[in-house]
Design a protein around this motif. Structure first.
Motif, PDB file in Angstrom:
ATOM      1  N   GLN A  95       0.833  -1.162   0.112  1.00 50.65           N
ATOM      2  CA  GLN A  95      -0.025   0.053  -0.161  1.00 50.65           C
ATOM      3  C   GLN A  95       0.736   1.390   0.037  1.00 50.65           C
ATOM      4  O   GLN A  95       1.726   1.291   0.843  1.00 50.65           O
ATOM      5  CB  GLN A  95      -1.093  -0.040   1.126  1.00 50.65           C
ATOM      6  N   GLN A  96       0.376   2.254  -0.673  1.00 51.35           N
ATOM      7  CA  GLN A  96       1.261   3.503  -0.736  1.00 51.35           C
ATOM      8  C   GLN A  96       0.001   4.537  -0.298  1.00 51.35           C
ATOM      9  O   GLN A  96      -1.166   4.426  -0.963  1.00 51.35           O
ATOM     10  CB  GLN A  96       1.461   3.884  -2.111  1.00 51.35           C
ATOM     11  N   GLN A  97       0.433   5.403   0.715  1.00 50.60           N
ATOM     12  CA  GLN A  97      -0.630   6.439   1.302  1.00 50.60           C
ATOM     13  C   GLN A  97       0.009   7.835   1.375  1.00 50.60           C
ATOM     14  O   GLN A  97       1.485   7.875   1.853  1.00 50.60           O
ATOM     15  CB  GLN A  97      -0.835   5.796   2.755  1.00 50.60           C
ATOM     16  N   GLN A 104      -2.748   3.682  -3.501  1.00 47.05           N
ATOM     17  CA  GLN A 104      -2.728   2.463  -4.400  1.00 47.05           C
ATOM     18  C   GLN A 104      -2.734   1.233  -3.254  1.00 47.05           C
ATOM     19  O   GLN A 104      -1.850   1.348  -2.267  1.00 47.05           O
ATOM     20  CB  GLN A 104      -1.477   2.529  -5.202  1.00 47.05           C
ATOM     21  N   ARG A 105      -3.391   0.385  -3.888  1.00 45.98           N
ATOM     22  CA  ARG A 105      -3.086  -1.104  -2.960  1.00 45.98           C
ATOM     23  C   ARG A 105      -3.060  -2.035  -3.828  1.00 45.98           C
ATOM     24  O   ARG A 105      -3.917  -2.189  -4.956  1.00 45.98           O
ATOM     25  CB  ARG A 105      -4.325  -1.234  -1.933  1.00 45.98           C
ATOM     26  N   GLY A 106      -2.325  -2.947  -3.822  1.00 44.01           N
ATOM     27  CA  GLY A 106      -1.939  -4.031  -4.792  1.00 44.01           C
ATOM     28  C   GLY A 106      -1.444  -5.408  -4.257  1.00 44.01           C
ATOM     29  O   GLY A 106      -0.840  -5.405  -2.833  1.00 44.01           O
ATOM     30  N   LEU A 107      -1.111  -6.241  -4.858  1.00 43.46           N
ATOM     31  CA  LEU A 107      -0.163  -7.549  -4.471  1.00 43.46           C
ATOM     32  C   LEU A 107       0.863  -7.630  -5.294  1.00 43.46           C
ATOM     33  O   LEU A 107       1.147  -7.414  -6.366  1.00 43.46           O
ATOM     34  CB  LEU A 107      -1.149  -8.825  -4.946  1.00 43.46           C
ATOM     35  N   HIS A 187       4.862   3.766   2.624  1.00 44.57           N
ATOM     36  CA  HIS A 187       4.914   2.535   1.808  1.00 44.57           C
ATOM     37  C   HIS A 187       4.763   1.384   2.709  1.00 44.57           C
ATOM     38  O   HIS A 187       5.561   1.581   3.740  1.00 44.57           O
ATOM     39  CB  HIS A 187       6.248   2.456   1.055  1.00 44.57           C
ATOM     40  N   THR A 188       3.461   0.528   2.769  1.00 44.80           N
ATOM     41  CA  THR A 188       3.683  -0.302   3.905  1.00 44.80           C
ATOM     42  C   THR A 188       3.388  -1.822   3.146  1.00 44.80           C
ATOM     43  O   THR A 188       2.605  -1.783   2.204  1.00 44.80           O
ATOM     44  CB  THR A 188       2.393  -0.206   4.607  1.00 44.80           C
ATOM     45  N   LEU A 189       3.747  -2.834   3.800  1.00 44.45           N
ATOM     46  CA  LEU A 189       3.793  -4.075   2.951  1.00 44.45           C
ATOM     47  C   LEU A 189       3.520  -5.114   4.267  1.00 44.45           C
ATOM     48  O   LEU A 189       3.988  -5.199   5.363  1.00 44.45           O
ATOM     49  CB  LEU A 189       5.362  -4.372   2.727  1.00 44.45           C
ATOM     50  N   TRP A 190       2.733  -5.935   3.827  1.00 46.32           N
ATOM     51  CA  TRP A 190       2.100  -7.162   4.663  1.00 46.32           C
ATOM     52  C   TRP A 190       2.177  -8.494   3.987  1.00 46.32           C
ATOM     53  O   TRP A 190       1.873  -8.552   2.763  1.00 46.32           O
ATOM     54  CB  TRP A 190       0.594  -7.006   4.921  1.00 46.32           C
ATOM     55  N   ALA A 191       2.840  -9.369   4.879  1.00 48.89           N
ATOM     56  CA  ALA A 191       3.097 -10.607   4.296  1.00 48.89           C
ATOM     57  C   ALA A 191       1.985 -11.564   4.525  1.00 48.89           C
ATOM     58  O   ALA A 191       1.331 -11.661   5.565  1.00 48.89           O
ATOM     59  CB  ALA A 191       4.414 -11.361   4.692  1.00 48.89           C
ATOM     60  N   CYS A 192       1.537 -12.307   3.490  1.00 50.30           N
ATOM     61  CA  CYS A 192       0.131 -13.328   3.791  1.00 50.30           C
ATOM     62  C   CYS A 192       0.748 -14.570   2.978  1.00 50.30           C
ATOM     63  O   CYS A 192       1.190 -14.909   2.087  1.00 50.30           O
ATOM     64  CB  CYS A 192      -0.802 -12.860   2.730  1.00 50.30           C
ATOM     65  N   ASP A 193       1.087 -15.462   4.209  1.00 49.12           N
ATOM     66  CA  ASP A 193       1.561 -16.879   3.740  1.00 49.12           C
ATOM     67  C   ASP A 193       0.598 -17.900   4.140  1.00 49.12           C
ATOM     68  O   ASP A 193       0.931 -18.988   4.180  1.00 49.12           O
ATOM     69  CB  ASP A 193       2.801 -17.075   4.739  1.00 49.12           C
ATOM     70  N   GLY A 396       1.729   6.127 -12.517  1.00 43.04           N
ATOM     71  CA  GLY A 396       2.055   5.922 -11.262  1.00 43.04           C
ATOM     72  C   GLY A 396       0.958   5.791 -10.410  1.00 43.04           C
ATOM     73  O   GLY A 396      -0.349   5.941 -10.653  1.00 43.04           O
ATOM     74  N   PRO A 397       1.187   5.888  -8.812  1.00 49.27           N
ATOM     75  CA  PRO A 397       2.531   5.927  -8.078  1.00 49.27           C
ATOM     76  C   PRO A 397       3.188   4.606  -8.540  1.00 49.27           C
ATOM     77  O   PRO A 397       2.745   3.488  -8.564  1.00 49.27           O
ATOM     78  CB  PRO A 397       2.181   6.245  -6.959  1.00 49.27           C
ATOM     79  N   LYS A 398       4.599   4.749  -8.543  1.00 48.85           N
ATOM     80  CA  LYS A 398       5.577   3.474  -8.628  1.00 48.85           C
ATOM     81  C   LYS A 398       5.695   3.025  -7.406  1.00 48.85           C
ATOM     82  O   LYS A 398       6.039   3.747  -6.509  1.00 48.85           O
ATOM     83  CB  LYS A 398       6.672   3.919  -9.815  1.00 48.85           C
ATOM     84  N   PRO A 399       6.241   1.924  -7.259  1.00 49.34           N
ATOM     85  CA  PRO A 399       6.549   1.302  -6.129  1.00 49.34           C
ATOM     86  C   PRO A 399       7.784   1.585  -5.760  1.00 49.34           C
ATOM     87  O   PRO A 399       8.704   1.944  -6.381  1.00 49.34           O
ATOM     88  CB  PRO A 399       6.504  -0.521  -6.410  1.00 49.34           C
TER      89      PRO A 399
END
Length: 411
Positions: A95-97, A104-107, A187-193, A396-399
């Motif tokens: 996610q970009q905030q 933006q939010r994506g995978l 920029h925030t990252l969450w791991a989904c396992d 954009g926005p680009k990661p």
């Protein structure tokens, strides 16, 4: 969590897989905001040098003339715990905030790159820009030598249902894996396992077609490197964004020509187009207009002379006649100005104000400001198989670079 069952992907479909990302260990390196970077090409040489002053900044991996030596540096960071590899394969919600606004939010995951063996596969991943063979070779050499991908492809698709979005909303309630602030954006990252959640996040992709919004040269490098059987480059690091939920922004990329005098440029442009002085100075170009700038002066360039344009684009798709980048690069740069194809002869700027500032002083060159092409037009051309000139658009926005790396194992 109560969620619908996942659908099995079609064999000839977009497939995003979990992978074991490599990332910085904050317990060792501290605040990630000091170590990650804007996307490659999103900052100038002076900014890159400033960031490289940190011994573990990601730009030390991005900008290198010796990828093999940099690969040894990367492995050294892993060995010393500066970087760590996740224990379990995961798909990552990114996610970009900006303040309270979610941009933006994506995978992020490992995408199986369609090899174009059939019409169906060729239509899965749509490029919209042409590429430079020289740049493709450079990207391939960097990726192959480093045995890593530092930046994901940015891919845009339209989800037919909301399952993935519902699962993402569930995942982001958990503690994040990484948070960094770059140029005012969080920029925030969450791991989904969790296997079931991963299936739900990614199953909808199988029924979709994705547009390459950013990363054409990296995608072409993967296609080049992935020709050998068993090649790890048959997969690519990718960020997929549902643009129904999070529309991407589309802007122009401007040209800066340090060796071209603006008065001479305006005079020569008048031989192949309508050129009018802008007494109030530089401004944003209109939809069918280029704005020529330099040394405090500005000109409007419109209405290319039909015959000159046809000759300049003789070997190009007819659709290029209405594209600002084609008029800029082939009618003006190639034909009217005869700009040499040499390093530094043309610089590209994503910021119109910066481009104008770069040529404000007498003798500093000329800037050519382009209007943005609409996303509708980009998609129309991509679906028709028409590639736009290089550096036509900027989505954009680009990661950010450095939050989740794809690092291959030993050869």
């Amino acid at each position: 969590m109560s969620t619908p069952a996942a659908l099995a992907p079609d064999p000839a479909s977009l497939r995003l897989r979990a992978f074991r990302a490599v990332s910085y260990d904050e317990g060792v390196v501290g605040d990630l905001s000091r170590l990650v970077a804007p996307p490659q090409g999103g900052h100038g040489p002076a900014q890159a040098r400033f960031r490289r002053s940190h011994p573990h900044h990601v730009t030390r991996l991005l900008y290198t003339h010796d990828p093999q030596a940099t690969a040894r540096q990367l492995r050294g960071w892993l060995h010393r715990g500066v970087l760590r590899r996740d224990e379990r394969p995961a798909v990552y919600v990114y996610q970009q905030q900006w303040g309270a606004r979610i941009l933006q939010r994506g995978l992020i995951g490992e995408l199986s790159v369609p090899r174009r063996k059939s019409v169906r596969e060729e239509r899965l991943l749509l490029p919209h820009e042409d590429v430079s063979p020289q740049v493709v070779q450079q990207r391939a050499a960097h990726m192959s030598g480093l045995r890593a991908q530092l930046e994901p492809l940015l891919l845009a698709y339209s989800a037919a249902e909301s399952t993935a979005g519902q699962v993402m909303n569930h995942v982001i309630r958990r503690p994040p894996a990484a948070v960094a602030r770059v140029a005012g954006i969080t920029h925030t990252l969450w791991a989904c396992d969790d296997d079931q959640e991963i299936d739900l996040l990614t199953s909808g992709l199988s029924r979709n077609q994705a547009l390459i919004a950013d990363g054409h040269h990296r995608h072409a490098a993967c296609l080049h490197l992935g020709r050998q059987p068993g090649s790890p480059w048959k997969n690519s690091l990718a960020l997929l964004v549902d643009t129904n939920a999070y529309p991407l922004r589309l802007s122009a990329i401007h040209r800066v020509l340090p060796g071209l005098d603006p008065e001479k440029a305006a005079s020569l442009a008048a031989d192949v187009a309508r050129v009018l002085s802008l007494p109030d100075g530089p401004r944003k170009p209109g939809p069918n207009e280029l704005v020529l700038v330099g040394a405090g002066h500005a000109w409007s360039v419109t209405d290319p002379e039909p015959r000159a344009l046809r000759e300049a684009l003789a070997s190009r798709p007819r659709e290029w006649g209405a594209l600002p980048a084609a008029v800029s690069d082939h009618l003006l740069l190639d034909t009217a100005w005869a700009v040499p194809d040499l390093p530094g002869a043309v610089r590209y700027s994503h910021d119109a104000q910066q481009a104008v500032a770069d040529v404000a002083a007498p003798g500093s060159g000329t800037a050519l400001l382009l209007p943005a092409t609409t996303e509708v037009r980009v998609r129309e051309l991509a679906r028709a198989g028409v590639l736009m000139p290089p550096k036509s658009t900027s989505f954009g926005p680009k990661p950010a670079v450095g939050l989740a790396l794809r690092v291959l194992g030993p050869p």
